[in-house]
Design an enzyme around this catalytic site. Structure first.
Site, PDB file in Angstrom:
ATOM      1  N   GLU A 284       0.834  -1.200   0.000  1.00 18.49           N
ATOM      2  CA  GLU A 284       0.000   0.000   0.000  1.00 18.49           C
ATOM      3  C   GLU A 284       0.869   1.251   0.000  1.00 18.49           C
ATOM      4  OE1 GLU A 284      -3.331   2.015   3.012  1.00 18.49           O
ATOM      5  OE2 GLU A 284      -1.931   0.489   3.717  1.00 18.49           O
ATOM      6  N   LYS A 348      -9.430   2.072  -2.789  1.00 19.83           N
ATOM      7  CA  LYS A 348      -9.913   1.556  -1.508  1.00 19.83           C
ATOM      8  C   LYS A 348     -11.315   2.087  -1.234  1.00 19.83           C
ATOM      9  CE  LYS A 348      -8.459   1.066   3.328  1.00 19.83           C
ATOM     10  NZ  LYS A 348      -7.449   1.465   4.339  1.00 19.83           N
ATOM     11  N   CYS A 398      -5.225  -2.785   3.034  1.00 21.84           N
ATOM     12  CA  CYS A 398      -5.041  -2.604   4.472  1.00 21.84           C
ATOM     13  C   CYS A 398      -6.259  -3.062   5.275  1.00 21.84           C
ATOM     14  CB  CYS A 398      -4.692  -1.148   4.754  1.00 21.84           C
ATOM     15  SG  CYS A 398      -4.092  -0.860   6.444  1.00 21.84           S
TER      16      CYS A 398
END
Length: 525
Positions: A284, A348, A398
């Site tokens: 990430e 995301k 994440c």
């Protein structure tokens, strides 16, 4: 003493409640003493025997508070070291979060007391144990989506180290796994509610239930492992490389350290290219700049990909202009082919409050984020699949990897692999990276998809569809991990049906609380 902490009893019961909180934490990484997951709730359940609902709630709150403080203690250094908060300010913020998490065990204990007063749910019976397990499961499910959700390390996730026991999650999902684990706790507590329990016939039902559930889970798991292992042996494989740059968080966004960061990823990517991987994965925001807005950086990445000659999936902030408004940023994963042609990206979709955006900042402008990043991110479209030569890649960035629904959504949309990219440098050498990694194992088992995980400072690794860890890199190890990963396209019952078990448990939870309130109101009138 405030009413919340005032108990009409001696110190023995609160000590038992606190013991439950400690036992629950010990079941998770680290130290990962997973058998304690089957016993952790027993002291709390026994401690609240004979008390009213309010006192039961207080005991459950003690359990939840001790468990939360000892499980997610690592939030404090995140806020102080990287959020710039003074310890005296970070501590009350952390305790407020822990108190919120403690509400759920408190409501569990309260609801269990109410359930005992309903017809047919006498304390210590099999139906009582089933209702209590449904309460626990329903409350955990609610916590997983309320206020954007915080499903960090639900009860069933403690069993990850016992591979056969978690195989049933391909049917019941993580919520059902929590239901079964709570059921064993309640059945054991029911046994000990009786005097001389092992010598009384009335204890036979709960004792049998407490023994039968793990045995059946283990039996199913062993049989299922045999089936999945056969599928894995027959499945095609894709060689994948996970790059772990191990860039300290305090240097990650430092412009003076940018060249060193890029050189580290260059060297590791070229090293991975020697093994001719199907895909190389960076963590990430591995690229700490705007790939699409920085021509020099873009040319550098594209040239590196062409030199390696293999596709690359990497994290970097995304950017989009808006007419007459401020630009928006995304926490993005880009996919390039071996010629550096853009194949697509994933933004995301489930952002971290106060980490990647600030809720209600329009109304409370003094609020700010507690972590470093480019800016307030905008959420992307969930379930977006990246295509690489006909194989679908579902990306989880994440925090998204702790949400089973996002992984399930990606698989239903056509993902043949799940790729988790994350930056766990915030957590240092605490237990948080181990807790985070363990939840990726559940995503593999639930969906029967291989999982590739690339983390900035670790833990990077690969997990097969049976939940076996194929290899990992240690924390703060700068290296590349390469494995042949099986491609499995089996559709599990959980993938098809979703969280029907916790949803049914939540409905039962609402009925129990509703009946309890009605009974209380009737008694008062």
């Amino acid at each position: 003493m405030p009413p919340l902490f005032r108990l009409s009893t001696g110190p023995g019961r609160p000590i038992l409640a606190a013991l439950s909180g400690v036992l629950l934490t010990l079941a998770f990484p680290r130290p990962e003493l997973w058998p304690l997951a089957f016993f952790g709730l027993v002291p709390l359940i026994l401690a609240r025997g004979g008390l009213d609902g309010e006192d039961s709630f207080r005991l459950g709150f003690i359990t939840g508070l001790v468990h939360a403080v000892t499980l997610v203690y690592w939030i404090v250094p995140v806020m102080t070291e990287y959020g710039g908060l003074h310890f005296l300010l970070a501590l009350p913020v952390f305790l407020a979060l822990a108190a919120y998490m403690a509400l759920y065990p408190g409501l569990f204990a309260w609801g269990l007391t109410w359930a005992e007063r309903l017809p047919g749910l006498k304390a210590g019976g099999v139906l009582w144990a089933l209702a209590g397990a449904a309460l626990w499961c329903g409350l955990e499910y609610f916590k997983g989506f309320f206020l954007t959700g915080f499903p960090w390390e639900p009860l069933g996730a403690a069993l990850v180290a016992a591979l056969p026991l978690i195989q049933v999650s391909d049917i019941v999902g993580p919520g059902g796994l929590g239901f079964l684990t709570a059921l064993v706790n309640l059945a054991l507590a029911a046994v000990f509610m009786r005097p001389r329990p092992f010598f009384r016939r009335s204890a036979a039902g709960p004792l049998l239930l407490a023994a039968a559930v793990p045995v059946l889970m283990w039996t199913y798991g062993q049989a299922r492992l045999t089936q999945v292992d056969k599928l894995v042996q027959e499945a095609p494989v894709r060689r994948m490389a996970a790059v772990q740059g191990s860039i300290p968080q305090d240097l990650k966004w430092d412009p003076s350290h940018r060249v060193e960061t890029m050189m580290a990823y260059r060297d590791l990517t070229l090293k991975a290219g020697l093994s001719d991987p199907w895909l190389t994965v960076w963590p990430e925001t591995a690229l700490p700049l705007l790939y699409e807005r920085d021509p020099a950086a873009r040319e550098w990445v594209d040239d590196l990909v062409r030199r390696a000659g293999r596709p690359l999936l990497f994290g970097a902030p995304g950017y989009a202009e808006r007419p007459d408004r401020e630009p928006v940023y995304y926490n993005r994963a880009y996919l390039l082919d071996g010629r550096a042609e853009m194949l697509g990206w994933y933004d995301k979709s489930h952002l971290v409050p106060y980490g990647e955006y600030v809720p209600l900042q329009k109304y409370f402008p003094f609020l700010s984020k507690i972590t470093q990043a480019v800016g307030n991110y905008e959420p992307g479209q969930p379930g977006r699949i990246l295509d690489l030569n006909g194989d679908g890649i579902g990306v989880l960035i994440c925090f998204e990897s702790v949400f089973p629904g996002l992984a399930r959504q990606a698989v239903r949309a056509g993902a043949d692999f799940l790729v988790v990219i994350t930056n766990d440098a915030w957590f240092g050498r605490t237990s948080a990276p181990y807790q985070h990694f363990s939840q990726a194992v559940l995503r593999a088992v639930e969906t029967r998809r291989s999982v590739a995980r690339a983390a900035n400072t670790g833990i990077s690794g690969f997990i097969d569809p049976a939940g076996r860890v194929l290899g990992t890199l240690n924390l703060f190890q700068r290296d590349v991990l390469i494995r042949d990963v099986p491609l499995c396209r089996e559709e599990t019952f959980y993938t098809r049906t979703g969280d029907i078990v916790p949803q049914a448990c939540l409905a039962l939870t609402i009925l129990i609380f509703g009946a309890g309130f009605h009974r209380r109101k009737k008694n008062v009138s």
